[in-house]
Design a protein around this motif. Structure first.
Motif, short mmCIF file in Angstrom:
data_model
loop_
_atom_site.label_atom_id
_atom_site.label_comp_id
_atom_site.label_asym_id
_atom_site.label_seq_id
_atom_site.Cartn_x
_atom_site.Cartn_y
_atom_site.Cartn_z
N LYS A 40 17.10 6.15 -0.52
CA LYS A 40 16.58 6.49 0.79
C LYS A 40 15.09 6.83 0.67
O LYS A 40 14.29 6.46 1.51
CB LYS A 40 17.35 7.69 1.32
N ASP A 41 14.78 7.56 -0.40
CA ASP A 41 13.40 7.94 -0.64
C ASP A 41 12.51 6.71 -0.78
O ASP A 41 11.43 6.63 -0.22
CB ASP A 41 13.31 8.77 -1.93
N PHE A 51 9.15 4.44 1.92
CA PHE A 51 7.81 3.92 1.65
C PHE A 51 7.77 2.41 1.72
O PHE A 51 6.90 1.77 1.15
CB PHE A 51 7.31 4.45 0.30
N GLU A 52 8.76 1.84 2.43
CA GLU A 52 8.76 0.40 2.60
C GLU A 52 7.85 0.01 3.75
O GLU A 52 7.81 0.68 4.78
CB GLU A 52 10.19 -0.10 2.89
N CYS A 53 7.17 -1.10 3.56
CA CYS A 53 6.35 -1.65 4.63
C CYS A 53 7.28 -2.10 5.75
O CYS A 53 8.32 -2.70 5.49
CB CYS A 53 5.55 -2.83 4.07
N ASP A 62 9.20 -4.46 1.67
CA ASP A 62 9.01 -4.10 0.26
C ASP A 62 8.25 -2.76 0.23
O ASP A 62 7.71 -2.34 1.24
CB ASP A 62 8.14 -5.17 -0.42
N THR A 63 8.22 -2.15 -0.94
CA THR A 63 7.40 -0.93 -1.08
C THR A 63 5.96 -1.29 -0.73
O THR A 63 5.43 -2.29 -1.21
CB THR A 63 7.47 -0.41 -2.52
N ALA A 64 5.36 -0.49 0.13
CA ALA A 64 4.06 -0.86 0.68
C ALA A 64 2.99 -0.92 -0.41
O ALA A 64 2.84 0.00 -1.20
CB ALA A 64 3.65 0.15 1.75
N LYS A 65 2.30 -2.06 -0.44
CA LYS A 65 1.18 -2.24 -1.37
C LYS A 65 -0.11 -2.14 -0.57
O LYS A 65 -0.16 -2.65 0.54
CB LYS A 65 1.25 -3.64 -2.00
N ASP A 66 -1.13 -1.57 -1.15
CA ASP A 66 -2.37 -1.33 -0.41
C ASP A 66 -2.02 -0.69 0.93
O ASP A 66 -2.39 -1.18 2.00
CB ASP A 66 -3.14 -2.64 -0.17
N ALA A 67 -1.27 0.39 0.82
CA ALA A 67 -0.65 0.95 2.02
C ALA A 67 -1.66 1.49 3.01
O ALA A 67 -2.67 2.08 2.62
CB ALA A 67 0.32 2.06 1.62
N VAL A 68 -1.37 1.26 4.26
CA VAL A 68 -2.12 1.89 5.33
C VAL A 68 -1.12 2.47 6.32
O VAL A 68 0.02 2.01 6.40
CB VAL A 68 -3.05 0.90 6.08
#
Lengths: 154, 192
Positions: free
Chosen positions: B32-33, B37-39, B44-50
Motif C-alpha cells: 500500500k505504501d 507513490f505511484e504515478c 509505476d513508482t513516480a520518476k522525476d516526481a512532481v
C-alpha cells in the motif's frame, strides 16, 4: 516487463489488477488480452435490482499505442447489446469519458464502472432516438463520431 | 533520521491511513505504501516526481505528455483542477542524487508565452456595419490590392469622430482627398 512500450506496461499492470481484484459483475477474458494487450474483451453482468438483471454483455476495448493519453475505443460486442438510450444497436456508446472527458488517470476498471452505473441508472429500456440513422451512417470507430453530450441523467 | 525523510516524501499526498510510515510491518501494508507513490498516469513508482497544487503525484515525463496532448485544456488527470507547468512542485527524495528540477529535463523549459486577448465578437469590423464610412486605398497588383485593402475581416476599427467636431471635419476632408486621389489614379491607369 522489459521491451514493453509504456502503454503495454501500463496495460499489463491494469490487466493484473483486474484479474486479481475485479469489480463485482465484471471479468476480463485474460486469454484474449494476453495474446494481444491492445485488444481486450470484458464480460459484464447486469446488476440485480436493475432493468438489466440477469443479462450478460460483452465489451470490447481497443487501445492505441498512445494509451493512456489517448482514450480506448470501447464498444459493446456479441449478441446481446444492451437496450439503453445511450447505447446504439451497433454497440457504440455515448459516454463523455470515452472521448472529450477522458483522462489518463482513468482506467479500464473505471470505464467499466461508469458503464455499469450508466446501465444501472436506466429507467426505461429504449434505443437512442436517432439509432436507425446513426447506425447506417456512422464510422466503424465510435471515436470518429462527434458526440453531443446533453443528457447526464442516465 | 529515516522518519524525516519519509515525512518529506509524503508531504504531497495526504496520508490518513498511515500516520506513521514506520509502522507498516506486514507485506500488504508495504505494498500500500508503495502504491501511494505511484504515478497516476503510468501506475509505476513516480520518476522525476512532481506534485500538482491539488496534491496529485505524477512522473514529470508523464504529466508533460498529458499537458502536450491537450495544450488548450490543461487539467489534472485525477481531479480536473486547472494545472500548469509552472504550478507543479518537484519532489526531491533522499535517494535522488541530483537535486535538479525535473521540469528542466523533458523538454527544456520553454520561454514564457503570452496569449492575445480574444476579439469581442466574431466579426466586429465586417463590411461597413459600424457607422461611418471608411475608405482605404493601397497600391499593389491592380485588382488584388484594391480588394485586399477594402475587405478587412476580424480587425476592429476605431470609431469615427462625432459629427460636427473638428476631428470629424478633418476626417471628412481627408477622406475626400483620398477619394479624389483614388479616382485620379484609376483614371490614370485606364488612360495610360
Amino acid at each position: 516487463m522489459a521491451g514493453m512500450s509504456p502503454s503495454e506496461k501500463r496495460l499489463q499492470k491494469e490487466l493484473m489488477s483486474l484479474m486479481k481484484e475485479p469489480p463485482p459483475g465484471v471479468s476480463v477474458d485474460a486469454e484474449i488480452a494476453e495474446q494481444n494487450l491492445l485488444l481486450w474483451i470484458i464480460r459484464m453482468e447486469g446488476v440485480s435490482g436493475t432493468l438489466y438483471e440477469g443479462e450478460q454483455f460483452e465489451l470490447q476495448f481497443k487501445f492505441s499505442n498512445k494509451y493512456p493519453f489517448d482514450s480506448p475505443e470501447v464498444t459493446f460486442v456479441g449478441n446481446n447489446i444492451p437496450v439503453h438510450p445511450h447505447v446504439y444497436s451497433n454497440g457504440h456508446i455515448c459516454l463523455s469519458i470515452l472521448t472529450d472527458d477522458w483522462s489518463p488517470a482513468l482506467s479500464v476498471q473505471s470505464v467499466c464502472l461508469s458503464i455499469v452505473s450508466m446501465l444501472s441508472s436506466c429507467k426505461e429500456k429504449k434505443r437512442p432516438p436517432d439509432n436507425a440513422f446513426y447506425v447506417k451512417t456512422c464510422n466503424k470507430n465510435p471515436k470518429k463520431t462527434k458526440w453531443w453530450y446533453h443528457d447526464d441523467s442516465v | 533520521m529515516s522518519g524525516i525523510t519519509e515525512n518529506t516524501k509524503t508531504s504531497g499526498e495526504p496520508s490518513k491511513e498511515n500516520p506513521s510510515p514506520n509502522s507498516s510491518d506486514t507485506p500488504d501494508d508495504e505494498k500500500k505504501d508503495d502504491r501511494m507513490f505511484e504515478c497516476n498516469i503510468c501506475l509505476d513508482t513516480a520518476k522525476d516526481a512532481v506534485v500538482s497544487m491539488c496534491g496529485h503525484l505524477f512522473c514529470w515525463p508523464c504529466l508533460h505528455q498529458w499537458l502536450e496532448t491537450r495544450p488548450n485544456r490543461q487539467v489534472c488527470p485525477v481531479c480536473k483542477a486547472s494545472i500548469s507547468k509552472e504550478k507543479v512542485v518537484p519532489l526531491y527524495g533522499r535517494g535522488s542524487t541530483k537535486q535538479e528540477d525535473p521540469r528542466e529535463k523533458v523538454p527544456p523549459r520553454p520561454a514564457g508565452q503570452r496569449t492575445e486577448p480574444e476579439p469581442g465578437s466574431a466579426f466586429p469590423g465586417f463590411g461597413f456595419a459600424d457607422n461611418g464610412f471608411h475608405m482605404s486605398f493601397g497600391i499593389g497588383a491592380f485588382p488584388f490590392g484594391f480588394f485586399t485593402s477594402t475587405f478587412n475581416f476580424g480587425e476592429a476599427r476605431p470609431t469615427p469622430a462625432a459629427r460636427g467636431t473638428q476631428q470629424h471635419m478633418e476626417e471628412q476632408f481627408l477622406s475626400k482627398i483620398f477619394l479624389w486621389m483614388a479616382i485620379l489614379f484609376v483614371a490614370w491607369l485606364l488612360l495610360a
